[in-house]
Motif scaffolding. Sequence first.
Motif, PDB file in Angstrom:
ATOM      1  N   GLN A  38      92.190  51.894 100.057  1.00 19.12           N
ATOM      2  CA  GLN A  38      92.426  53.094 100.848  1.00 19.12           C
ATOM      3  C   GLN A  38      91.841  54.318 100.143  1.00 19.12           C
ATOM      4  N   ALA A  39      91.404  55.287 100.900  1.00 19.48           N
ATOM      5  CA  ALA A  39      90.914  56.543 100.339  1.00 19.48           C
ATOM      6  C   ALA A  39      92.104  57.375  99.859  1.00 19.48           C
ATOM      7  N   TYR A  40      91.825  58.291  98.914  1.00 15.97           N
ATOM      8  CA  TYR A  40      92.894  59.146  98.393  1.00 15.97           C
ATOM      9  C   TYR A  40      93.549  59.967  99.517  1.00 15.97           C
ATOM     10  N   SER A  41      92.791  60.325 100.518  1.00 15.33           N
ATOM     11  CA  SER A  41      93.348  61.112 101.622  1.00 15.33           C
ATOM     12  C   SER A  41      94.420  60.319 102.383  1.00 15.33           C
ATOM     13  N   ILE A  42      94.188  59.024 102.540  1.00 14.81           N
ATOM     14  CA  ILE A  42      95.168  58.155 103.225  1.00 14.81           C
ATOM     15  C   ILE A  42      96.415  57.983 102.359  1.00 14.81           C
ATOM     16  N   ILE A  43      96.190  57.801 101.055  1.00 12.73           N
ATOM     17  CA  ILE A  43      97.323  57.651 100.131  1.00 12.73           C
ATOM     18  C   ILE A  43      98.161  58.926 100.123  1.00 12.73           C
ATOM     19  N   ALA A  44      97.478  60.074 100.130  1.00 22.15           N
ATOM     20  CA  ALA A  44      98.188  61.360 100.126  1.00 22.15           C
ATOM     21  C   ALA A  44      99.041  61.518 101.373  1.00 22.15           C
ATOM     22  N   SER A  50      99.525  66.525  98.923  1.00 27.10           N
ATOM     23  CA  SER A  50      98.122  66.899  99.108  1.00 27.10           C
ATOM     24  C   SER A  50      97.196  65.882  98.453  1.00 27.10           C
ATOM     25  N   GLU A  51      95.972  65.825  98.968  1.00 25.38           N
ATOM     26  CA  GLU A  51      94.975  64.936  98.386  1.00 25.38           C
ATOM     27  C   GLU A  51      94.640  65.347  96.959  1.00 25.38           C
ATOM     28  N   SER A  52      94.622  66.652  96.691  1.00 25.25           N
ATOM     29  CA  SER A  52      94.320  67.135  95.342  1.00 25.25           C
ATOM     30  C   SER A  52      95.389  66.679  94.347  1.00 25.25           C
ATOM     31  N   LYS A  55      94.754  63.023  93.575  1.00 21.52           N
ATOM     32  CA  LYS A  55      93.603  62.878  92.667  1.00 21.52           C
ATOM     33  C   LYS A  55      93.997  63.217  91.231  1.00 21.52           C
ATOM     34  N   LYS A  56      94.799  64.272  91.076  1.00 24.56           N
ATOM     35  CA  LYS A  56      95.238  64.685  89.746  1.00 24.56           C
ATOM     36  C   LYS A  56      96.114  63.601  89.102  1.00 24.56           C
ATOM     37  N   GLU A  57      97.067  63.068  89.887  1.00 21.53           N
ATOM     38  CA  GLU A  57      97.946  62.020  89.366  1.00 21.53           C
ATOM     39  C   GLU A  57      97.164  60.735  89.083  1.00 21.53           C
ATOM     40  N   ALA A  58      96.190  60.439  89.934  1.00 21.37           N
ATOM     41  CA  ALA A  58      95.377  59.230  89.746  1.00 21.37           C
ATOM     42  C   ALA A  58      94.567  59.315  88.449  1.00 21.37           C
ATOM     43  N   ALA A  59      94.000  60.489  88.165  1.00 20.44           N
ATOM     44  CA  ALA A  59      93.209  60.661  86.940  1.00 20.44           C
ATOM     45  C   ALA A  59      94.064  60.385  85.701  1.00 20.44           C
TER      46      ALA A  59
END
Length: 457
Positions: A38-44, A50-52, A55-59
Amino acid sequence: MNNIEDILQYIDNLMFEETESNLTPIEKKILTGVWQKQAYSIIAKDAHCSESHIKKEAAKLWKKLGQALGEDINSDNFRSKVEKKHSISQRDNFGVQVNEGNINICDKNIKTTNYKQKISNSPNPQNQTLRIDLTKAPELNYKYGRNLEIFTLKEWILENKTRLITIYGLSGIGKTALTLKLISEIKTEFDYIIYRSLDNFPQLITLKDELKQLFSQSQNPLPEIIDYFSSSRCLVIIDDVDNIFQFGNLAGQYLTEYKDYSRFFQQIATSSHQSCLILISSEKPPDIETLEIQNKYTKTLYLQGLGEDAKAIFREKCLKDEDKWDELIRLYQGHPGWLNIIILTIREFFNNKVSLFLTANDDLFLGDIEALLENHLDRLSELENKVINWLSTQNEPIGISQKPADFELSNARFLQIIQSLTRRCLVEKVLGDEVVKFQLNSLFKVYLNIKYGETKV
């Protein structure tokens, strides 16, 4: 193909070994989503953030996971890298002899951390496996400080061979978090580590049967829990012990149908074995206090606030005005649960500025802490309520001889009430030059004065 639940369990165990903390709910959503491509937008969207932020948590997650696996991990290679590592782990644990002892992963329904255990540390190195079941334990919410308490507990368990330990203190003070942190530091000293809670009021026979089932998965069944405690090195944690105490009576009085727990605890303390049972409670039972006096293998630890170590929470939450942090810790007694509630208020209404919060409140602000304090007061007997309400009007610590003349209580009964309130952590001892005096915990004093219409302390 690997199941995502197995993968999450595998990664959770790795993270606990590497960082002494489990996966957070948001990290589990990220791993599940990326596993399913899944894309980060879908996970968010699924995580309601938020998608941002995702992304921050994923990094941060890829960095931690990469350190745990010794690999460069990102969203693109996560699945292939982890599947390979997991397959190797499964093969090692179910088909490969480990020179330093047979360390196996047990049934997939039990959260088990896989560790090599040195022969010198194992009571039964030829046949015994290390099994850790923390499936019913809460997440480790914080791991700040507590070095002195950890040192004390390790000394009791590893050097003094203490059989029964009670950790007690106000709700939310960090008793369970302390115990989980302790487990991470002494796990290789045991054959079994099991956490269970009395949150759902299990009968003793039910709890014993569950423990026996866990123990018997790796050895021949034995008649009693004490037999397993003798044949193996076991660490069992029983949380929420206060759930089996009566409401409306003095502290630590067992509910009628749970009095056999008291006999069980006594058996653990007084029988010869090589294991340890840790009890976690918001109040200190009198039968445990008696055991502690009579039996050198019984200890109790009264857990209080974090003190200076609470500042780590403030840094993590980005609070400002560091010169005011000591005042905030003093007012809220370094209690991590209370401080986290106050931090939310400071962030929401005072732009993270502690000085503005302190200036804006002439009296001690309680907010959502009030509900937590009321939960403690709900347990009190009628006489305890009478005494604690009187204590809330006293501006100085009182001695036992200062019982009010209009109290229809004998001196002995008054002392018993004070003793019970002390066991509940609501009344504190104040050491004077000659006599011990007592005072009501300051937050409970403020709350009771608010509750009964007095806004000034």
